[in-house]
Design a protein around this motif. Sequence first.
Motif: not given
Length: 160
Positions: A10-15, A48-49, A145-146
């Motif tokens: 997944l992209t960061e946004h989708e995650r 969150v990896p 992330d923030a």
Amino acid sequence: MYDFTADPALTEHERYRQLMAAADALTAGEPDSIANMANLAALLWEFVPRLNWAGFYRVIDGELVLGPFAGRPACIRIPFGQGVCGAAAASGETQLVEDVHAFPGHIACDAASRSELVVPVIRNGAVVAVIDLDSPEPARFEQADAQGIEALAALLAERI
């Protein structure tokens, strides 16, 4: 039964979108704040990896007190203004720290932590908790992330 699993592709946004949906599903209608924080700590750990700690500190009697988390044992009490968590609680502002060893007054609960993201949970204008994420990687956290964790904190403000 719940089966919330993050797809590593997944992209960061989708995650973070999926994390929010899972958080909403798990906490909607549940009045117990500890149960909600426990489930959310598990979700953060899953979604969150590259973390070595994910969880909550609650504001109790003017200090931060350890709440539900995933990871190694942690500091139990943190005064406002001390360490990254205390700075977030005192200022009411997100703390994104690329190198915790360079942060003045950093509290080393886990010597393996290298970077940290702490987001205050604010209800009725007051900090009621902080969400704390630690990583063994320097500069692990970014603005995406923030923003994702800030959205989660807003969702949880009335649920924890």
